[in-house]
Design a protein around this motif. Structure first.
Motif, PDB file in Angstrom:
ATOM      1  N   GLY A   1      -9.455  -9.629  -3.502  1.00 59.97           N
ATOM      2  CA  GLY A   1      -9.324  -8.229  -3.903  1.00 59.97           C
ATOM      3  C   GLY A   1      -8.911  -8.086  -5.362  1.00 59.97           C
ATOM      4  N   ASP A   2      -8.364  -6.925  -5.674  1.00 57.55           N
ATOM      5  CA  ASP A   2      -7.941  -6.622  -7.039  1.00 57.55           C
ATOM      6  C   ASP A   2      -6.511  -7.153  -7.208  1.00 57.55           C
ATOM      7  N   VAL A   3      -6.424  -8.354  -7.784  1.00 58.35           N
ATOM      8  CA  VAL A   3      -5.162  -9.093  -7.784  1.00 58.35           C
ATOM      9  C   VAL A   3      -4.146  -8.498  -8.748  1.00 58.35           C
ATOM     10  N   SER A   4      -2.891  -8.385  -8.275  1.00 59.87           N
ATOM     11  CA  SER A   4      -1.892  -7.704  -9.105  1.00 59.87           C
ATOM     12  C   SER A   4      -0.763  -8.626  -9.580  1.00 59.87           C
ATOM     13  N   VAL A   5      -0.950  -9.956  -9.495  1.00 61.31           N
ATOM     14  CA  VAL A   5       0.164 -10.811  -9.930  1.00 61.31           C
ATOM     15  C   VAL A   5       0.270 -10.921 -11.452  1.00 61.31           C
ATOM     16  N   TYR A   6      -0.823 -10.593 -12.166  1.00 63.42           N
ATOM     17  CA  TYR A   6      -0.730 -10.625 -13.628  1.00 63.42           C
ATOM     18  C   TYR A   6      -0.419  -9.220 -14.104  1.00 63.42           C
ATOM     19  N   VAL A   7       0.606  -9.104 -14.946  1.00 64.01           N
ATOM     20  CA  VAL A   7       1.087  -7.765 -15.271  1.00 64.01           C
ATOM     21  C   VAL A   7       0.254  -7.087 -16.349  1.00 64.01           C
ATOM     22  N   SER A   8      -0.496  -7.864 -17.127  1.00 62.14           N
ATOM     23  CA  SER A   8      -1.315  -7.285 -18.195  1.00 62.14           C
ATOM     24  C   SER A   8      -2.309  -8.340 -18.661  1.00 62.14           C
TER      25      SER A   8
ATOM     26  N   VAL B   1      13.796 -14.483  -6.790  1.00 61.95           N
ATOM     27  CA  VAL B   1      14.662 -14.253  -7.962  1.00 61.95           C
ATOM     28  C   VAL B   1      14.291 -15.241  -9.080  1.00 61.95           C
ATOM     29  N   GLY B   2      14.062 -16.499  -8.707  1.00 66.48           N
ATOM     30  CA  GLY B   2      13.666 -17.505  -9.697  1.00 66.48           C
ATOM     31  C   GLY B   2      12.348 -17.117 -10.349  1.00 66.48           C
ATOM     32  N   ASP B   3      11.403 -16.627  -9.533  1.00 72.99           N
ATOM     33  CA  ASP B   3      10.091 -16.240 -10.075  1.00 72.99           C
ATOM     34  C   ASP B   3      10.229 -15.053 -11.029  1.00 72.99           C
ATOM     35  N   VAL B   4      11.092 -14.093 -10.647  1.00 76.81           N
ATOM     36  CA  VAL B   4      11.282 -12.898 -11.489  1.00 76.81           C
ATOM     37  C   VAL B   4      11.876 -13.308 -12.832  1.00 76.81           C
ATOM     38  N   SER B   5      12.932 -14.147 -12.817  1.00 79.21           N
ATOM     39  CA  SER B   5      13.519 -14.512 -14.114  1.00 79.21           C
ATOM     40  C   SER B   5      12.556 -15.336 -14.942  1.00 79.21           C
ATOM     41  N   ALA B   6      11.748 -16.201 -14.285  1.00 80.48           N
ATOM     42  CA  ALA B   6      10.770 -16.995 -15.051  1.00 80.48           C
ATOM     43  C   ALA B   6       9.760 -16.060 -15.722  1.00 80.48           C
ATOM     44  N   LEU B   7       9.319 -15.023 -15.006  1.00 85.67           N
ATOM     45  CA  LEU B   7       8.335 -14.099 -15.591  1.00 85.67           C
ATOM     46  C   LEU B   7       8.947 -13.337 -16.772  1.00 85.67           C
ATOM     47  N   LEU B   8      10.198 -12.898 -16.621  1.00 85.40           N
ATOM     48  CA  LEU B   8      10.823 -12.146 -17.710  1.00 85.40           C
ATOM     49  C   LEU B   8      10.995 -13.027 -18.947  1.00 85.40           C
ATOM     50  N   ARG B   9      11.399 -14.276 -18.737  1.00 84.88           N
ATOM     51  CA  ARG B   9      11.536 -15.203 -19.884  1.00 84.88           C
ATOM     52  C   ARG B   9      10.187 -15.415 -20.566  1.00 84.88           C
TER      53      ARG B   9
ATOM     54  N   LYS C   1       7.373  -3.525 -16.163  1.00 92.10           N
ATOM     55  CA  LYS C   1       6.570  -2.535 -15.409  1.00 92.10           C
ATOM     56  C   LYS C   1       5.837  -3.233 -14.261  1.00 92.10           C
ATOM     57  N   GLY C   2       5.296  -4.416 -14.581  1.00 90.56           N
ATOM     58  CA  GLY C   2       4.530  -5.178 -13.584  1.00 90.56           C
ATOM     59  C   GLY C   2       5.391  -5.588 -12.404  1.00 90.56           C
ATOM     60  N   LEU C   3       6.659  -5.889 -12.684  1.00 87.08           N
ATOM     61  CA  LEU C   3       7.540  -6.297 -11.586  1.00 87.08           C
ATOM     62  C   LEU C   3       7.766  -5.142 -10.611  1.00 87.08           C
ATOM     63  N   VAL C   4       7.938  -3.952 -11.179  1.00 85.88           N
ATOM     64  CA  VAL C   4       8.125  -2.782 -10.310  1.00 85.88           C
ATOM     65  C   VAL C   4       6.875  -2.608  -9.438  1.00 85.88           C
TER      66      VAL C   4
ATOM     67  N   THR D   1       4.730  -4.945  -8.625  1.00 85.81           N
ATOM     68  CA  THR D   1       4.645  -6.046  -7.649  1.00 85.81           C
ATOM     69  C   THR D   1       5.589  -5.797  -6.474  1.00 85.81           C
ATOM     70  N   LEU D   2       6.786  -5.248  -6.785  1.00 85.37           N
ATOM     71  CA  LEU D   2       7.748  -5.009  -5.699  1.00 85.37           C
ATOM     72  C   LEU D   2       7.191  -4.035  -4.667  1.00 85.37           C
ATOM     73  N   ARG D   3       6.285  -3.147  -5.146  1.00 85.79           N
ATOM     74  CA  ARG D   3       5.696  -2.160  -4.227  1.00 85.79           C
ATOM     75  C   ARG D   3       4.342  -2.639  -3.696  1.00 85.79           C
ATOM     76  N   SER D   4       3.930  -3.835  -4.080  1.00 86.60           N
ATOM     77  CA  SER D   4       2.529  -4.206  -3.856  1.00 86.60           C
ATOM     78  C   SER D   4       2.287  -4.959  -2.552  1.00 86.60           C
ATOM     79  N   ASP D   5       1.005  -5.185  -2.263  1.00 85.12           N
ATOM     80  CA  ASP D   5       0.595  -5.997  -1.109  1.00 85.12           C
ATOM     81  C   ASP D   5       1.111  -7.423  -1.241  1.00 85.12           C
ATOM     82  N   TYR D   6       1.197  -7.908  -2.526  1.00 81.89           N
ATOM     83  CA  TYR D   6       1.610  -9.306  -2.712  1.00 81.89           C
ATOM     84  C   TYR D   6       3.002  -9.514  -2.120  1.00 81.89           C
ATOM     85  N   ARG D   7       3.909  -8.610  -2.449  1.00 81.48           N
ATOM     86  CA  ARG D   7       5.282  -8.781  -1.975  1.00 81.48           C
ATOM     87  C   ARG D   7       5.334  -8.655  -0.452  1.00 81.48           C
ATOM     88  N   LYS D   8       4.563  -7.652   0.067  1.00 83.49           N
ATOM     89  CA  LYS D   8       4.534  -7.445   1.517  1.00 83.49           C
ATOM     90  C   LYS D   8       4.011  -8.705   2.203  1.00 83.49           C
TER      91      LYS D   8
END
Ligand SMILES: C[S@@+](CC[C@H](N)C(=O)[O-])C[C@H]1O[C@@H](n2cnc3c(N)ncnc32)[C@H](O)[C@@H]1O
Length: 230
Positions: free
Chosen positions: A13-20, A150-158, A171-174, A176-183
């Protein structure tokens, strides 16, 4: 099997793990830098198994590689065919027959977490059949059982801070938190391995494996291993 199919539906599908787009480009630029020391002398044949967007394929080809791209998600393969049309050193495979016994290097980066544990030995044995006798398999971005989101989130922010897409990362994390990926990550889980677990599975499947000191990819809390035929 059912879990794998659901993850594959997701990747189709339309993958949302990349934020931009900047994130996607920086991701593949980083992967290419990390695999460069592992590239064989040209000419070589490299299979990227579960290649995703494969933005590093032209860089690999420019090093004298024949690049075989394979992803089980059919929609990815269609995108790749358009993206790399007219680049004869890059081939998109619908199945792995053309790669049998042909590969100096096989990459499987950020893929085994989506493969149910019971299916991994069969997958590794099928990859074994694709390698030349002195070929190398690289499994990257392996999640360990003690890794968390949590480790993945901090790695992405760094990573976002270093590569200039921090605002998009937030923005992408927000999203993702609402997305199918997290579910789906919550419902289906991801397959995780300690280094000794993954080396154990590789050994059972006829490989001699060793860990790399640094992961391939931006997430330094994840691990990578290389393996050769025994
Ligand atoms: C996180 S992406 C990784 C893409 C790329 N390897 C990278 O490191 O950027 C996971 C990819 O694995 C693919 N995939 C998942 N399960 C697979 C399987 N069993 N066989 C082949 N590809 C698979 C998905 O379609 C998706 O493109």
């Amino acid at each position: 099997m059912e879990n794998n199919n659901r993850w594959l539906e997701y990747w189709n599908g339309d993958v949302s793990v990349y934020v931009s787009p900047r994130h996607l480009e920086a991701h593949y630029k980083g992967l290419f830098a990390d695999i460069t020391p592992l590239l064989p002398k040209p000419p070589f044949t490299l299979l990227d198994y579960g290649c995703g967007d494969a933005l590093m394929a032209p860089d690999i080809a420019s090093r004298g590689g024949r690049v075989l791209l394979y992803d089980r998600a059919a929609a990815r393969r269609a995108t790749l065919r358009n993206r790399f049309a007219g680049q004869p050193a890059i081939e998109i495979l619908d199945d792995l027959k053309a790669a049998e016994g042909a590969c100096d290097l096989a990459l499987m980066i950020s893929v085994i977490q989506y493969v149910p544990k019971a299916e991994l030995p069969a997958l590794l044995r099928s990859l074994k059949a694709l390698l030349k006798p002195d070929g190398l398999l690289v499994i990257g971005d392996i999640l360990s059982p003690d890794n968390s989101m949590v480790g993945d989130v901090s790695a992405l922010l760094r990573f976002g801070m270093k590569e200039g897409f921090l605002a998009d990362a937030m923005k992408g994390l927000v999203k993702t938190l609402r997305s199918d990926y997290r579910k789906m990550r919550g419902e289906l889980g991801l397959s995780s391995y300690s280094i000794s677990d993954i080396i154990g599975v590789l050994t059972e499947c006829g490989f001699q494996a060793q860990p790399l000191t640094k992961n391939i990819g931006h997430a330094h809390h994840r691990r990578s291993v290389t393996a050769r035929l025994k």
